[in-house]
Design a protein around this motif. Structure first.
Motif, PDB file in Angstrom:
ATOM      1  N   VAL A 153      68.364  17.362  -6.255  1.00 42.04           N
ATOM      2  CA  VAL A 153      68.543  18.736  -5.758  1.00 42.04           C
ATOM      3  C   VAL A 153      70.046  19.019  -5.724  1.00 42.04           C
ATOM      4  CG1 VAL A 153      68.380  20.171  -3.673  1.00 42.04           C
ATOM      5  CG2 VAL A 153      66.433  18.758  -4.376  1.00 42.04           C
ATOM      6  N   ARG A 154      70.450  20.211  -6.178  1.00 39.67           N
ATOM      7  CA  ARG A 154      71.879  20.559  -6.180  1.00 39.67           C
ATOM      8  C   ARG A 154      72.085  21.852  -5.390  1.00 39.67           C
ATOM      9  NH1 ARG A 154      74.713  18.042 -11.045  1.00 39.67           N
ATOM     10  NH2 ARG A 154      75.900  19.951 -11.253  1.00 39.67           N
ATOM     11  N   PRO A 155      72.250  21.747  -4.048  1.00 41.11           N
ATOM     12  CA  PRO A 155      72.403  22.956  -3.238  1.00 41.11           C
ATOM     13  C   PRO A 155      73.596  23.792  -3.731  1.00 41.11           C
ATOM     14  CG  PRO A 155      72.133  21.029  -1.843  1.00 41.11           C
ATOM     15  CD  PRO A 155      72.314  20.529  -3.230  1.00 41.11           C
ATOM     16  N   ALA A 156      73.410  25.133  -3.704  1.00 38.50           N
ATOM     17  CA  ALA A 156      74.386  26.044  -4.320  1.00 38.50           C
ATOM     18  C   ALA A 156      75.764  25.971  -3.672  1.00 38.50           C
ATOM     19  CB  ALA A 156      73.852  27.472  -4.240  1.00 38.50           C
ATOM     20  N   VAL A 157      75.824  25.489  -2.434  1.00 40.28           N
ATOM     21  CA  VAL A 157      77.104  25.484  -1.726  1.00 40.28           C
ATOM     22  C   VAL A 157      78.124  24.504  -2.342  1.00 40.28           C
ATOM     23  CG1 VAL A 157      76.450  23.750  -0.005  1.00 40.28           C
ATOM     24  CG2 VAL A 157      78.039  25.540   0.641  1.00 40.28           C
ATOM     25  N   PHE A 158      77.643  23.566  -3.153  1.00 44.03           N
ATOM     26  CA  PHE A 158      78.555  22.539  -3.687  1.00 44.03           C
ATOM     27  C   PHE A 158      79.000  22.862  -5.118  1.00 44.03           C
ATOM     28  CE2 PHE A 158      76.002  20.469  -0.456  1.00 44.03           C
ATOM     29  CZ  PHE A 158      77.021  19.994   0.356  1.00 44.03           C
ATOM     30  N   PRO A 159      80.312  22.842  -5.387  1.00 44.55           N
ATOM     31  CA  PRO A 159      80.812  23.122  -6.737  1.00 44.55           C
ATOM     32  C   PRO A 159      80.740  21.870  -7.608  1.00 44.55           C
ATOM     33  CG  PRO A 159      82.640  22.836  -5.213  1.00 44.55           C
ATOM     34  CD  PRO A 159      81.398  22.632  -4.410  1.00 44.55           C
ATOM     35  N   PHE A 160      79.556  21.634  -8.195  1.00 45.88           N
ATOM     36  CA  PHE A 160      79.354  20.389  -8.966  1.00 45.88           C
ATOM     37  C   PHE A 160      80.224  20.333 -10.219  1.00 45.88           C
ATOM     38  CE2 PHE A 160      75.540  20.449  -6.341  1.00 45.88           C
ATOM     39  CZ  PHE A 160      75.489  19.130  -5.928  1.00 45.88           C
ATOM     40  N   GLU A 161      80.804  21.481 -10.602  1.00 43.88           N
ATOM     41  CA  GLU A 161      81.678  21.457 -11.784  1.00 43.88           C
ATOM     42  C   GLU A 161      82.958  20.684 -11.491  1.00 43.88           C
ATOM     43  OE1 GLU A 161      80.715  24.058 -10.131  1.00 43.88           O
ATOM     44  OE2 GLU A 161      82.442  25.210  -9.443  1.00 43.88           O
ATOM     45  N   ASN A 162      83.279  20.502 -10.192  1.00 44.99           N
ATOM     46  CA  ASN A 162      84.458  19.705  -9.836  1.00 44.99           C
ATOM     47  C   ASN A 162      84.145  18.225 -10.053  1.00 44.99           C
ATOM     48  OD1 ASN A 162      86.211  18.044  -8.026  1.00 44.99           O
ATOM     49  ND2 ASN A 162      87.154  20.049  -7.676  1.00 44.99           N
ATOM     50  N   PRO A 163      84.998  17.485 -10.755  1.00 45.40           N
ATOM     51  CA  PRO A 163      84.660  16.081 -11.086  1.00 45.40           C
ATOM     52  C   PRO A 163      84.616  15.152  -9.863  1.00 45.40           C
ATOM     53  CG  PRO A 163      86.853  16.675 -11.903  1.00 45.40           C
ATOM     54  CD  PRO A 163      86.239  17.945 -11.404  1.00 45.40           C
ATOM     55  N   ALA A 244      80.372  25.443   3.782  1.00 47.92           N
ATOM     56  CA  ALA A 244      81.314  25.785   2.703  1.00 47.92           C
ATOM     57  C   ALA A 244      81.997  24.524   2.209  1.00 47.92           C
ATOM     58  CB  ALA A 244      82.361  26.780   3.215  1.00 47.92           C
ATOM     59  N   CYS A 245      82.233  24.470   0.906  1.00 52.13           N
ATOM     60  CA  CYS A 245      82.901  23.310   0.291  1.00 52.13           C
ATOM     61  C   CYS A 245      83.979  23.830  -0.652  1.00 52.13           C
ATOM     62  CB  CYS A 245      81.853  22.480  -0.470  1.00 52.13           C
ATOM     63  SG  CYS A 245      82.570  21.141  -1.426  1.00 52.13           S
ATOM     64  N   GLY A 260      80.739  24.069  12.896  1.00 50.87           N
ATOM     65  CA  GLY A 260      82.113  24.553  13.029  1.00 50.87           C
ATOM     66  C   GLY A 260      83.145  23.465  12.754  1.00 50.87           C
ATOM     67  N   LYS A 261      82.673  22.170  12.694  1.00 49.24           N
ATOM     68  CA  LYS A 261      83.600  21.063  12.414  1.00 49.24           C
ATOM     69  C   LYS A 261      84.116  21.174  10.977  1.00 49.24           C
ATOM     70  CE  LYS A 261      82.821  18.542  16.238  1.00 49.24           C
ATOM     71  NZ  LYS A 261      81.430  18.516  16.576  1.00 49.24           N
ATOM     72  N   GLU A 262      85.310  20.613  10.763  1.00 46.94           N
ATOM     73  CA  GLU A 262      85.865  20.611   9.408  1.00 46.94           C
ATOM     74  C   GLU A 262      86.215  19.192   8.996  1.00 46.94           C
ATOM     75  OE1 GLU A 262      88.971  23.519   9.198  1.00 46.94           O
ATOM     76  OE2 GLU A 262      87.524  25.159   9.253  1.00 46.94           O
ATOM     77  N   LEU A 263      85.982  18.882   7.737  1.00 49.83           N
ATOM     78  CA  LEU A 263      86.273  17.538   7.218  1.00 49.83           C
ATOM     79  C   LEU A 263      87.081  17.675   5.942  1.00 49.83           C
ATOM     80  CD1 LEU A 263      82.816  15.702   7.286  1.00 49.83           C
ATOM     81  CD2 LEU A 263      84.768  15.295   8.772  1.00 49.83           C
ATOM     82  N   ALA A 264      87.993  16.726   5.717  1.00 49.60           N
ATOM     83  CA  ALA A 264      88.733  16.708   4.445  1.00 49.60           C
ATOM     84  C   ALA A 264      88.519  15.333   3.825  1.00 49.60           C
ATOM     85  CB  ALA A 264      90.209  16.969   4.699  1.00 49.60           C
ATOM     86  N   VAL A 265      88.021  15.312   2.604  1.00 45.13           N
ATOM     87  CA  VAL A 265      87.691  14.035   1.940  1.00 45.13           C
ATOM     88  C   VAL A 265      88.138  14.062   0.476  1.00 45.13           C
ATOM     89  CG1 VAL A 265      85.713  13.392   3.394  1.00 45.13           C
ATOM     90  CG2 VAL A 265      85.369  14.927   1.450  1.00 45.13           C
ATOM     91  N   ASP A 266      88.148  12.856  -0.081  1.00 40.11           N
ATOM     92  CA  ASP A 266      88.514  12.665  -1.487  1.00 40.11           C
ATOM     93  C   ASP A 266      87.404  13.097  -2.447  1.00 40.11           C
ATOM     94  OD1 ASP A 266      90.888  11.664  -2.185  1.00 40.11           O
ATOM     95  OD2 ASP A 266      90.213   9.602  -2.488  1.00 40.11           O
ATOM     96  N   HIS A 267      86.171  12.624  -2.138  1.00 45.92           N
ATOM     97  CA  HIS A 267      85.004  12.897  -2.982  1.00 45.92           C
ATOM     98  C   HIS A 267      83.815  13.309  -2.112  1.00 45.92           C
ATOM     99  CE1 HIS A 267      85.971  10.670  -6.961  1.00 45.92           C
ATOM    100  NE2 HIS A 267      87.100  10.753  -6.265  1.00 45.92           N
ATOM    101  N   VAL A 268      82.864  14.007  -2.736  1.00 46.25           N
ATOM    102  CA  VAL A 268      81.617  14.396  -2.052  1.00 46.25           C
ATOM    103  C   VAL A 268      80.446  13.889  -2.896  1.00 46.25           C
ATOM    104  CG1 VAL A 268      80.172  16.355  -1.361  1.00 46.25           C
ATOM    105  CG2 VAL A 268      82.649  16.461  -1.007  1.00 46.25           C
ATOM    106  N   LEU A 269      79.469  13.279  -2.214  1.00 48.05           N
ATOM    107  CA  LEU A 269      78.254  12.815  -2.899  1.00 48.05           C
ATOM    108  C   LEU A 269      77.055  13.508  -2.251  1.00 48.05           C
ATOM    109  CD1 LEU A 269      76.565  10.953  -4.717  1.00 48.05           C
ATOM    110  CD2 LEU A 269      76.758   9.187  -2.943  1.00 48.05           C
ATOM    111  N   VAL A 270      76.330  14.298  -3.031  1.00 52.13           N
ATOM    112  CA  VAL A 270      75.207  15.066  -2.483  1.00 52.13           C
ATOM    113  C   VAL A 270      73.895  14.327  -2.777  1.00 52.13           C
ATOM    114  CG1 VAL A 270      74.009  17.288  -2.498  1.00 52.13           C
ATOM    115  CG2 VAL A 270      76.498  17.203  -2.830  1.00 52.13           C
ATOM    116  N   CYS A 271      73.200  13.929  -1.712  1.00 53.53           N
ATOM    117  CA  CYS A 271      71.914  13.210  -1.840  1.00 53.53           C
ATOM    118  C   CYS A 271      70.896  13.950  -0.981  1.00 53.53           C
ATOM    119  CB  CYS A 271      72.029  11.785  -1.341  1.00 53.53           C
ATOM    120  SG  CYS A 271      73.391  10.856  -2.027  1.00 53.53           S
ATOM    121  N   ALA A 272      70.598  15.186  -1.367  1.00 54.25           N
ATOM    122  CA  ALA A 272      69.802  16.082  -0.516  1.00 54.25           C
ATOM    123  C   ALA A 272      68.356  16.167  -0.980  1.00 54.25           C
ATOM    124  CB  ALA A 272      70.449  17.462  -0.506  1.00 54.25           C
TER     125      ALA A 272
END
Ligand SMILES: Cc1cc2nc3c(=O)[nH]c(=O)nc-3n(C[C@H](O)[C@H](O)[C@H](O)COP(=O)(O)OP(=O)(O)OC[C@H]3O[C@@H](n4cnc5c(N)ncnc54)[C@H](O)[C@@H]3O)c2cc1C
Ligand SMILES: NC(=O)c1ccc[n+]([C@@H]2O[C@H](COP(=O)([O-])OP(=O)(O)OC[C@H]3O[C@@H](n4cnc5c(N)ncnc54)[C@H](O)[C@@H]3O)[C@@H](O)[C@H]2O)c1
Length: 479
Positions: A153-163, A244-245, A260-272
């Motif tokens: 599943v690829r929820p629309a909120v994530f920009p999967f075009e980003n490597p 938001a991502c 309302g929390k905010e996180l800053a990370v190197d990579h995101v892995l979506v397993c939804a």
């Protein structure tokens, strides 16, 4: 060109499709197997099961996790470990497994067609080949098995075009080991990958809409796993999701959560979760429908509403495992050709979860037994009470056996710790043969082994049962 004729056409070369094809070929049938990609094995071999388990093993080796448990010394090379070190073994194992499956298909005489299958009538599947453009072959068969699997599943909120924003398929093409990672979804895939990256020293955040880790597990195991993951440094964000991502080309990816929390990370892995692509097969042409989630409904023989078309594996939904998909493929092929060799799935289906630590279970949990109104007694043995457990340095593993209180028949096995997915098989076989506590008391296990935990857990159950029933152990002639 007229359609080529076969006894069986199988769409999809994952474990479900390959098992169906091999079984029908062993029954002497002419079989065609259609696969969209260049490799045999489906998600199990190419993008899911085998890659993730191989990466886990490599991560354990290069992170020094085991050495820390055994000798208390950090011999980790992870700071120098490169992504090639992580991926090399995975590529070798995956290629070898896929090649082996292909070799067996050839030996059994199954004809493999490369291309995408789609129904053109209830008995004919058109294979559209990747080249030349527009090239196709029509295959006719009296029986057809659909085994097209599932996809992330690829929820629309994530920009999967980003490597640096991945689903679980793309993760296998990472070009660097991230310093920090947000895993979205604490299901089986998310939990397994969160553990693997944490073992490599990556700072992992795990975000899930629910508030319990793997809620289908016995609560003691779920809790023990969560504690172990927290000790590895994984930070859980429960009952939350990503609103938001923002993923720039370079620099940190920013996640704004619903809380309302905010996180800053190197990579995101979506397993939804996983979804189905069955609508693309033109099921209406073949005479079967889909559920609202796009799954194919089947009967106990894995037949769709068209009795000549079967469906197996992820495309029919739960339990959606490589192990069960292959078994379903075998049952479907036997039914299609009137063989009694395998008429149904096994009564008990185990689950193995390759987190760190590993988990495995089969049969009833305590809660499920109580819901069914079955009086039970539970025996527990900790790895730390067992010499082999001490030798391997597993301090948090344990085995739980759920017995019927009346006759001490084994109803469920729940293990967390090293080799859990192997250890569960002792109990599984006991359950398949209607075994009870006496079986474990009568058995001589190798020493020192984790298998011996069965005896210890059985003793625990007997002592607890004696307490519950107010009996003194010495007064009993039979357990
Ligand atoms: C990260 C991850 C880890 C996993 N770990 C485990 C585990 O440890 N243990 C376990 O038991 N299970 C595990 N699973 C689940 C397991 O991989 C699946 O349940 C299993 O692969 C499903 O088998 P299948 O035959 O239904 O489909 P798949 O393996 O998905 O194969 C389907 C095949 O069909 C092909 N296909 C699709 N559409 C068409 C078409 N129209 N025409 C031709 N070909 C088509 C696809 O290319 C694919 O090769 C894991 C899954 C993932 C993603
Ligand atoms: N060892 C194994 O047997 C194994 C390993 C991996 C995968 N699998 C198979 O693959 C299947 C799929 O696994 P999965 O982990 O992707 O799916 P899943 O459905 O098991 O878990 C998805 C998780 O993501 C959460 N979620 C979904 N959308 C979200 C969002 N937008 N924000 C936050 N959380 C969200 C859900 O609450 C859930 O906990 C499994 O059900 C299993 O059949 C098996």
């Amino acid at each position: 060109m007229p359609a080529k004729e076969y006894d069986l056409v199988v769409i999809g070369a994952g474990p479900g499709g390959v098992a169906a094809a091999d079984t029908a070929a062993l029954l002497g049938k002419r079989v065609a197997l259609i696969e969209r990609t260049a490799t045999i094995g489906g998600a199990a071999v190419n993008t899911g099961t085998i890659p993730s388990k191989t990466l886990r093993e490599t991560a354990l080796a290069i992170s020094g996790v085991k050495a820390r448990a055994l000798i208390g010394v950090d011999v980790s090379v992870r700071r120098e470990a490169k992504v090639e070190d992580l991926l090399r073994h995975e590529r070798v194992v995956t290629a070898s497994e896929s090649h082996q499956m292909r070799t067996l298909l050839d030996r059994y005489g199954v004809t493999v067609y490369r291309g995408t299958g789609k129904f053109v009538d209830p008995n004919t599947v058109r294979v559209t080949h990747p080249s030349p453009p527009g090239g196709f072959t029509d295959l006719w068969a009296s029986k057809i098995v659909v085994a097209i699997g599932s996809m992330p599943v690829r929820p629309a909120v994530f920009p999967f075009e980003n490597p640096r924003v991945h689903d679980s398929d793309e993760l296998l093409y990472i070009t660097s080991i991230p310093r920090s990672l947000a895993v979205i979804g604490g299901g089986v895939i998310g939990s397994e990958y969160a553990c693997m990256f944490a073992a490599l020293g990556v700072r992992v955040h795990l975000i899930d809409g629910r508030d319990t880790l793997l809620p289908f597990l016995d609560p003691d195991l779920s809790e023990a796993l969560k504690d172990a993951m927290e000790r590895q440094g994984i930070v859980f964000w429960w009952k939350d999701q990503v609103d938001a991502c923002t993923a720039p080309r370079t620099g940190e990816i920013e996640l704004r959560l619903k809380s309302g929390k905010e996180l800053a990370v190197d990579h995101v892995l979506v397993c939804a979760g996983r979804t189905s692509a069955a609508a693309a097969l033109a099921p209406e042409v073949a005479g079967f429908g889909l559920t609202p989630r796009g799954l194919i409904p089947v009967d106990e023989h894995f037949r769709t509403t068209n009795p000549n078309v079967y469906a197996v594996g992820d495309v029919i939904g739960f339990p959606a495992l490589a192990s069960t998909s292959a078994e379903q493929g075998r049952v479907a092929a036997c039914h299609a050709f009137g063989s009694h060799a395998k008429e149904a799935l096994a009564q008990f289906l185990p689950a193995g979860i390759y987190t760190i630590p590993e988990i495995s279970a089969v049969g009833l949990t305590e809660a499920q037994a109580r819901e069914k109104g079955i009086p039970i007694v539970v025996g527990r043995a900790d790895y730390d009470q067992n010499p082999r457990g001490k030798i391997i340095g597993d301090k948090l593993g344990f085995l739980k056996l759920v017995f019927a209180r009346e006759d001490l028949k084994l109803l469920g096995v729940h293990v967390i710790g090293e080799q859990a997915s192997e250890l569960v098989h002792i109990g599984l076989i006991a359950m398949m043969t209607g075994g009870d506590a006496n079986l474990f008391l009568a058995t001589c296990f190798n020493y020192p082994t984790l298998g011996d935990l069965y005896k210890l857990a059985t003793h625990d159950a007997i002592l607890k049962r004696n307490e519950l029933l107010g009996r003194s152990p010495a007064s009993m002639s039979r357990w």
